[in-house]
Design an enzyme around this catalytic site. Sequence first.
Site, short mmCIF file in Angstrom:
data_model
loop_
_atom_site.label_atom_id
_atom_site.label_comp_id
_atom_site.label_asym_id
_atom_site.label_seq_id
_atom_site.Cartn_x
_atom_site.Cartn_y
_atom_site.Cartn_z
CE1 TYR A 91 -3.71 -2.32 4.47
CE2 TYR A 91 -3.19 -0.40 4.30
CZ TYR A 91 -3.52 -1.86 3.65
OH TYR A 91 -3.91 -1.14 2.49
CB SER A 110 -1.30 -0.32 0.99
OG SER A 110 -1.57 1.42 1.08
N1 LIG Z 1 -8.69 -0.54 -2.26
C1 LIG Z 1 -7.46 0.47 -1.59
O1 LIG Z 1 -7.95 1.52 -2.16
C2 LIG Z 1 -6.21 -0.11 -1.77
C3 LIG Z 1 -5.18 0.86 -1.63
C4 LIG Z 1 -3.99 0.44 -1.21
C5 LIG Z 1 -3.86 -1.00 -0.33
N2 LIG Z 1 -4.51 -2.25 -1.18
C6 LIG Z 1 -4.31 -3.08 -1.03
O2 LIG Z 1 -5.16 -3.85 -1.97
C7 LIG Z 1 -5.30 -5.48 -1.62
C8 LIG Z 1 -6.79 -5.57 -1.89
O3 LIG Z 1 -7.54 -4.45 -1.33
P1 LIG Z 1 -8.71 -4.64 -1.27
O4 LIG Z 1 -9.56 -2.89 -1.29
O5 LIG Z 1 -9.77 -5.68 -2.81
O6 LIG Z 1 -10.31 -5.76 -0.81
P2 LIG Z 1 -11.38 -6.01 -0.77
O7 LIG Z 1 -11.86 -5.73 1.37
O8 LIG Z 1 -12.34 -5.66 -1.51
O9 LIG Z 1 -11.13 -7.87 -1.10
C9 LIG Z 1 -10.02 -8.02 0.23
C10 LIG Z 1 -10.52 -9.81 -0.29
O10 LIG Z 1 -9.94 -10.32 1.21
C11 LIG Z 1 -9.95 -11.56 2.00
N3 LIG Z 1 -9.72 -11.71 2.64
C12 LIG Z 1 -9.96 -11.19 3.72
N4 LIG Z 1 -9.40 -11.24 4.67
C13 LIG Z 1 -8.86 -13.19 4.54
C14 LIG Z 1 -8.45 -14.13 5.39
N5 LIG Z 1 -7.63 -13.80 6.33
N6 LIG Z 1 -7.53 -15.20 3.60
C15 LIG Z 1 -8.55 -15.14 3.79
N7 LIG Z 1 -9.31 -14.20 2.42
C16 LIG Z 1 -9.24 -12.56 2.97
C17 LIG Z 1 -11.52 -11.27 1.52
O11 LIG Z 1 -12.93 -11.77 1.97
C18 LIG Z 1 -11.83 -10.15 0.55
O12 LIG Z 1 -12.64 -10.98 -0.62
C19 LIG Z 1 -4.86 -5.42 -0.22
O13 LIG Z 1 -3.31 -6.31 0.15
C20 LIG Z 1 -4.23 -4.09 0.29
O14 LIG Z 1 -4.34 -3.68 1.31
C21 LIG Z 1 -6.23 -1.95 -1.30
#
Ligand SMILES: NC(=O)c1ccc[n+]([C@@H]2O[C@H](COP(=O)([O-])OP(=O)(O)OC[C@H]3O[C@@H](n4cnc5c(N)ncnc54)[C@H](O)[C@@H]3O)[C@@H](O)[C@H]2O)c1
Length: 269
Positions: free
Chosen positions: A160, A147
Amino acid sequence: MVSDAIRLDGKVAVITGGAGGIGAATARLMAARGARVAIADIAIDAARALADGLPGAIAVPLDLEDEASIQTMVATVVDHHGRLDILHNNAALLGPDIARQDGDIEHMGTALWDRTYAVNVRGTMIACRAALPHLRASRGNIVNTVSNLALQGHLIQAAYSASKAAIIQMTRSIATSHGALGVRCNAVAPGMTLTPALREAFPPALRQAVEAETLRDRLGEPEDIAEVVAFLASDAARNVTGQLLVADGGCASHVPGIAQFRAFFGEHP
Ligand SMILES: NC(=O)c1ccc[n+]([C@@H]2O[C@H](COP(=O)([O-])OP(=O)(O)OC[C@H]3O[C@@H](n4cnc5c(N)ncnc54)[C@H](O)[C@@H]3O)[C@@H](O)[C@H]2O)c1
């Protein structure tokens, strides 16, 4: 000659958290580029629904807090497809309840800190460890999602952001230890990305504050990050390892406060 190295034909790819926002977009894109994807998620019904619509895809239950579940997930994929070429560690501990508990260090609960590290750092480490023998065999690679918050201080999400910084260093360690064995390991750092969950939960005023710092005309979409992951996972990135690719629309690339500077100078200083 036009390169078609971004194609992923013949590759088997695991996407953890592949049922949700960015992971689901990545599963769709990798499948469209020819990969057989395994959608590994704690939300198994959503994973199955997505896999049903993608050629060659399977859904695999995964709980990153449970070591045995991670090992079984990797074994299931290798049993089913006979190989593993790409491990995409995308899942993380997220959500409004978690975010509410994850503020600054003085007010941090130890349980929240431990759970964040259990899912994000320990879970990623165990997934890498389980996958590496198979990636050595296939000369495959790992893409870890971190991130932009791992790179800059913020008022929120101290646990985080620290956990994501740990994954950056894990990325370099694996790249170093396994490069000569034919395994690459890279990381992508998304900035704010408009997933369905984030659109629903993130306060509009704070979203505008981030928009004001982006160097594009809009915030990132899940498909923007999927493209970066697919590139890093592909043979087009064969000379790239141990790297962090920041995909945040340029937010972290400049001094803060450009919205105010724009207002002062106009659009063209
Ligand atoms: N969306 C953003 O703005 C953003 C920004 C920076 C980084 N990220 C990173 O991108 C990645 C995806 O984020 P997103 O926004 O798509 O998240 P999201 O919440 O939409 O999806 C996350 C997925 O991970 C699964 N998950 C959660 N805990 C779990 C576990 N213990 N075991 C297995 N699966 C599990 C959830 O069921 C979900 O399907 C993450 O690593 C997040 O930190 C996202």
